[in-house]
Design a protein around this motif. Structure first.
Motif, PDB file in Angstrom:
ATOM      1  N   LEU A  65       0.889  -1.159   0.000  1.00 58.93           N
ATOM      2  CA  LEU A  65       0.000   0.000   0.000  1.00 58.93           C
ATOM      3  C   LEU A  65       0.931   1.213   0.000  1.00 58.93           C
ATOM      4  CD1 LEU A  65      -3.107   0.618   0.262  1.00 58.93           C
ATOM      5  CD2 LEU A  65      -2.736   0.833   2.710  1.00 58.93           C
ATOM      6  N   ASN A  66       1.330   1.586  -1.206  1.00 57.82           N
ATOM      7  CA  ASN A  66       2.383   2.590  -1.347  1.00 57.82           C
ATOM      8  C   ASN A  66       1.822   4.021  -1.345  1.00 57.82           C
ATOM      9  OD1 ASN A  66       5.164   3.232  -1.689  1.00 57.82           O
ATOM     10  ND2 ASN A  66       4.768   3.669  -3.850  1.00 57.82           N
ATOM     11  N   LYS A  67       2.703   4.974  -1.224  1.00 63.54           N
ATOM     12  CA  LYS A  67       2.327   6.387  -1.088  1.00 63.54           C
ATOM     13  C   LYS A  67       1.450   6.563   0.148  1.00 63.54           C
ATOM     14  CE  LYS A  67       2.788   7.157  -6.046  1.00 63.54           C
ATOM     15  NZ  LYS A  67       2.553   8.027  -7.182  1.00 63.54           N
ATOM     16  N   SER A  68       1.676   5.700   1.130  1.00 62.22           N
ATOM     17  CA  SER A  68       0.877   5.764   2.356  1.00 62.22           C
ATOM     18  C   SER A  68       1.135   7.072   3.095  1.00 62.22           C
ATOM     19  CB  SER A  68       1.194   4.574   3.255  1.00 62.22           C
ATOM     20  OG  SER A  68       2.573   4.539   3.545  1.00 62.22           O
ATOM     21  N   ASP A  69       2.256   7.710   2.793  1.00 65.16           N
ATOM     22  CA  ASP A  69       2.576   9.013   3.403  1.00 65.16           C
ATOM     23  C   ASP A  69       1.604  10.095   2.946  1.00 65.16           C
ATOM     24  OD1 ASP A  69       3.995   8.425   0.876  1.00 65.16           O
ATOM     25  OD2 ASP A  69       4.715  10.488   1.023  1.00 65.16           O
ATOM     26  N   LEU A  70       0.994   9.888   1.772  1.00 63.63           N
ATOM     27  CA  LEU A  70       0.069  10.896   1.247  1.00 63.63           C
ATOM     28  C   LEU A  70      -1.371  10.615   1.669  1.00 63.63           C
ATOM     29  CD1 LEU A  70       1.472  11.119  -2.412  1.00 63.63           C
ATOM     30  CD2 LEU A  70       1.914  12.709  -0.531  1.00 63.63           C
TER      31      LEU A  70
ATOM     32  N   THR B 255       3.735   1.161   2.608  1.00 64.44           N
ATOM     33  CA  THR B 255       5.073   1.631   2.241  1.00 64.44           C
ATOM     34  C   THR B 255       5.064   3.102   1.820  1.00 64.44           C
ATOM     35  OG1 THR B 255       4.744   0.828  -0.024  1.00 64.44           O
ATOM     36  CG2 THR B 255       5.938  -0.626   1.474  1.00 64.44           C
ATOM     37  N   ASN B 256       6.236   3.682   1.902  1.00 63.30           N
ATOM     38  CA  ASN B 256       6.478   5.015   1.387  1.00 63.30           C
ATOM     39  C   ASN B 256       7.812   4.917   0.660  1.00 63.30           C
ATOM     40  OD1 ASN B 256       7.411   7.579   0.948  1.00 63.30           O
ATOM     41  ND2 ASN B 256       7.279   8.255   3.082  1.00 63.30           N
ATOM     42  N   CYS B 257       7.711   4.650  -0.624  1.00 62.68           N
ATOM     43  CA  CYS B 257       8.940   4.419  -1.397  1.00 62.68           C
ATOM     44  C   CYS B 257       9.696   5.706  -1.674  1.00 62.68           C
ATOM     45  CB  CYS B 257       8.630   3.682  -2.695  1.00 62.68           C
ATOM     46  SG  CYS B 257       8.183   1.972  -2.393  1.00 62.68           S
ATOM     47  N   ALA B 258       9.056   6.846  -1.414  1.00 61.98           N
ATOM     48  CA  ALA B 258       9.765   8.114  -1.589  1.00 61.98           C
ATOM     49  C   ALA B 258      10.819   8.258  -0.491  1.00 61.98           C
ATOM     50  CB  ALA B 258       8.786   9.281  -1.560  1.00 61.98           C
TER      51      ALA B 258
ATOM     52  N   PRO C  17       0.438   1.820 -13.911  1.00 62.67           N
ATOM     53  CA  PRO C  17       1.436   2.902 -13.982  1.00 62.67           C
ATOM     54  C   PRO C  17       1.361   3.893 -12.814  1.00 62.67           C
ATOM     55  CG  PRO C  17       0.453   2.557 -16.136  1.00 62.67           C
ATOM     56  CD  PRO C  17      -0.332   1.718 -15.161  1.00 62.67           C
ATOM     57  N   ASN C  18       2.515   4.387 -12.433  1.00 59.78           N
ATOM     58  CA  ASN C  18       2.647   5.490 -11.480  1.00 59.78           C
ATOM     59  C   ASN C  18       2.421   5.167 -10.002  1.00 59.78           C
ATOM     60  OD1 ASN C  18       3.313   8.338 -11.445  1.00 59.78           O
ATOM     61  ND2 ASN C  18       1.236   8.682 -10.704  1.00 59.78           N
ATOM     62  N   VAL C  19       2.244   3.908  -9.668  1.00 59.28           N
ATOM     63  CA  VAL C  19       2.005   3.568  -8.264  1.00 59.28           C
ATOM     64  C   VAL C  19       3.290   3.525  -7.440  1.00 59.28           C
ATOM     65  CG1 VAL C  19      -0.205   2.359  -8.524  1.00 59.28           C
ATOM     66  CG2 VAL C  19       1.931   1.126  -8.911  1.00 59.28           C
ATOM     67  N   GLY C  20       4.445   3.485  -8.135  1.00 60.88           N
ATOM     68  CA  GLY C  20       5.721   3.470  -7.408  1.00 60.88           C
ATOM     69  C   GLY C  20       6.524   2.184  -7.565  1.00 60.88           C
ATOM     70  N   LYS C  21       6.307   1.481  -8.664  1.00 59.71           N
ATOM     71  CA  LYS C  21       7.004   0.211  -8.891  1.00 59.71           C
ATOM     72  C   LYS C  21       8.522   0.412  -8.999  1.00 59.71           C
ATOM     73  CE  LYS C  21       4.662  -0.591 -12.660  1.00 59.71           C
ATOM     74  NZ  LYS C  21       3.876   0.651 -12.573  1.00 59.71           N
ATOM     75  N   SER C  22       8.923   1.379  -9.823  1.00 61.29           N
ATOM     76  CA  SER C  22      10.365   1.618  -9.995  1.00 61.29           C
ATOM     77  C   SER C  22      10.986   2.084  -8.683  1.00 61.29           C
ATOM     78  CB  SER C  22      10.612   2.670 -11.083  1.00 61.29           C
ATOM     79  OG  SER C  22      10.027   2.265 -12.286  1.00 61.29           O
ATOM     80  N   SER C  23      10.260   2.942  -7.974  1.00 60.20           N
ATOM     81  CA  SER C  23      10.758   3.430  -6.683  1.00 60.20           C
ATOM     82  C   SER C  23      10.958   2.277  -5.708  1.00 60.20           C
ATOM     83  CB  SER C  23       9.773   4.437  -6.072  1.00 60.20           C
ATOM     84  OG  SER C  23       9.473   5.453  -6.986  1.00 60.20           O
ATOM     85  N   LEU C  24      10.059   1.311  -5.755  1.00 65.27           N
ATOM     86  CA  LEU C  24      10.192   0.164  -4.856  1.00 65.27           C
ATOM     87  C   LEU C  24      11.397  -0.690  -5.238  1.00 65.27           C
ATOM     88  CD1 LEU C  24       9.275  -1.558  -2.497  1.00 65.27           C
ATOM     89  CD2 LEU C  24       7.643  -2.689  -4.002  1.00 65.27           C
TER      90      LEU C  24
HETATM   91  N1  LIG Z   1       4.954  10.667  -1.810  1.00 69.83           N
HETATM   92  C1  LIG Z   1       5.317   9.516  -2.385  1.00 69.83           C
HETATM   93  N2  LIG Z   1       5.681   9.507  -3.679  1.00 69.83           N
HETATM   94  C2  LIG Z   1       6.056   8.332  -4.234  1.00 69.83           C
HETATM   95  C3  LIG Z   1       6.074   7.127  -3.484  1.00 69.83           C
HETATM   96  N3  LIG Z   1       6.472   6.130  -4.312  1.00 69.83           N
HETATM   97  C4  LIG Z   1       6.718   6.697  -5.510  1.00 69.83           C
HETATM   98  N4  LIG Z   1       6.460   8.015  -5.482  1.00 69.83           N
HETATM   99  C5  LIG Z   1       6.539   8.967  -6.606  1.00 69.83           C
HETATM  100  O1  LIG Z   1       5.530   8.597  -7.544  1.00 69.83           O
HETATM  101  C6  LIG Z   1       5.970   8.800  -8.874  1.00 69.83           C
HETATM  102  C7  LIG Z   1       5.865   7.513  -9.669  1.00 69.83           C
HETATM  103  O2  LIG Z   1       6.796   6.589  -9.148  1.00 69.83           O
HETATM  104  P1  LIG Z   1       7.444   5.416 -10.032  1.00 69.83           P
HETATM  105  O3  LIG Z   1       8.303   4.601  -9.147  1.00 69.83           O
HETATM  106  O4  LIG Z   1       8.063   5.970 -11.255  1.00 69.83           O
HETATM  107  O5  LIG Z   1       6.113   4.614 -10.435  1.00 69.83           O
HETATM  108  P2  LIG Z   1       5.924   3.441 -11.509  1.00 69.83           P
HETATM  109  O6  LIG Z   1       5.344   4.073 -12.719  1.00 69.83           O
HETATM  110  O7  LIG Z   1       4.950   2.500 -10.863  1.00 69.83           O
HETATM  111  O8  LIG Z   1       7.261   2.809 -11.727  1.00 69.83           O
HETATM  112  C8  LIG Z   1       7.395   9.338  -8.767  1.00 69.83           C
HETATM  113  O9  LIG Z   1       7.331  10.741  -8.833  1.00 69.83           O
HETATM  114  C9  LIG Z   1       7.834   8.872  -7.382  1.00 69.83           C
HETATM  115  O10 LIG Z   1       8.805   9.709  -6.830  1.00 69.83           O
HETATM  116  C10 LIG Z   1       5.656   7.163  -2.106  1.00 69.83           C
HETATM  117  O11 LIG Z   1       5.594   6.170  -1.388  1.00 69.83           O
HETATM  118  N5  LIG Z   1       5.294   8.397  -1.628  1.00 69.83           N
END
Ligand SMILES: Nc1nc2c(ncn2[C@@H]2O[C@H](COP(=O)(O)OP(=O)(O)O)[C@@H](O)[C@H]2O)c(=O)[nH]1
Ligand SMILES: [Mg+2]
Length: 283
Positions: free
Chosen positions: A59-64, A87-90, A127-134
């Motif tokens: 459950l990513n971006k939980s910080d938001l 998670t908060n992958c940021a 897309p955009n959920v934070g896969k690469s960040s993880l």
């Molecule tokens: N605030 C916040 N931003 C995040 C988090 N994870 C990823 N992001 C941001 O979300 C955007 C998309 O992340 P990315 O890893 O590219 O997503 P992907 O498309 O699933 O690979 C980027 O701007 C990241 O910095 C998180 O847990 N918290």
């Protein structure tokens, strides 16, 4: 309509095939979703795609998102062999807990197979959920360049984590539930759809409507409003007046007002907000 990916039936079929192929090699699937929109950020046939593979939901971006809702969603999403982790992958939050879940799977694998083969896993999500960040968080690398092409890039490689586990180097990019217009709207609020194809005014109007109903205090606080008007359009006017987004002839600059609200929402500046509640109104 959704995201900068054109999801053709052909792409969807290919994605499915590739993921099915990789699934044979992995022990665990990590499904990444956006905590602000846990319904809309899931692939419609994720269960079918991942078959009965053990899954961990991040459950990513939980910080938001809203802490209370995070807790409710965690309960709702876990069970039946699936674990959920906030998670908060940021910033790296929750990665230790996630690793703990992976270790449980590693232990199980060792016991089952009677050897010490490293656990293998892949990351999937829309897309955009934070896969690469993880991936970066798990490997400790600064950046993983992953093109937003549907499916999984061919020529997969395994990344070895510090604890010896192996992670597929590219995530499985899944398509969202694009048949549902509300899902499109929610993904747009969270920035998963390119803005050029949606009207900022309409989008911010819809977002303000939801925020006024679910998070009135946060909205009032952020925009220094003493009260909230019944009509969302009036709320937009009030915000524009507070911020001075007025054009010549005293016309409201809805474009700028809308853009500001969307940007501030996406950056978490309005507060911790979950747009999709764990308990549905009509549950
Ligand atoms: N605030 C916040 N931003 C995040 C988090 N994870 C990823 N992001 C941001 O979300 C955007 C998309 O992340 P990315 O890893 O590219 O997503 P992907 O498309 O699933 O690979 C980027 O701007 C990241 O910095 C998180 O847990 N918290
Ligand atoms: Mg990516």
């Amino acid at each position: 309509m959704i995201d900068n990916i054109n999801w053709y039936p052909g792409h969807m079929k290919k994605t499915r095939e590739l993921i099915t192929e990789y699934l044979k090699a992995v022990d665990v699937v990590i499904e990444v979703i956006d905590a602000r929109i846990p319904r809309s950020s899931r692939n419609p046939i994720i269960d079918e795609i991942t078959a009965r593979k053990p899954r961990i939901i991040a459950l990513n971006k939980s910080d938001l998102a809203d802490e209370k809702e995070n807790a409710l969603w965690m309960k709702k999403l876990s069970g039946g062999g699936t674990a959920a982790v906030q998670t908060n992958c940021a910033l790296g939050g929750g990665i230790k807990t996630l690793t703990g879940e992976l270790i449980k799977h590693q232990t199980e694998k060792n016991e089952l197979k009677g050897n010490l083969k490293p656990l293998r896993m892949m990351i999937v999500g829309v897309p955009n959920v934070g896969k690469s960040s993880l991936i970066n968080r798990l490997t400790g690398k600064k950046s993983t360049q992953v093109g937003d092409k549907p499916g999984v890039t061919r020529g997969k490689q395994w990344l070895t984590l510090k604890n010896g586990m192996q992670l597929l180097d590219t995530p499985g990019i899944l398509w969202p539930k694009f048949e549902d217009p509300q899902v499109g709207l929610y993904l747009a609020f969270c920035g998963s759809i390119r803005d050029e194809i949606l009207d900022t005014g309409d989008l911010s109007f819809e977002l303000v409507k939801i925020l006024a109903a679910d998070y009135p205090d946060l909205l009032m606080k952020r925009y220094k409003l003493d009260s909230l008007a019944e009509d969302p359009l009036q709320i937009l006017d009030d915000i524009a007046l507070k911020r001075g987004f007025i054009m010549s002839g005293k016309r409201i600059d809805y474009e700028r007002t809308g853009r500001t609200i969307l940007d501030e929402f996406r950056a978490g500046m309005i507060g911790h907000i979950t747009l999709e509640k764990a308990v549905e109104q009509n549950d």
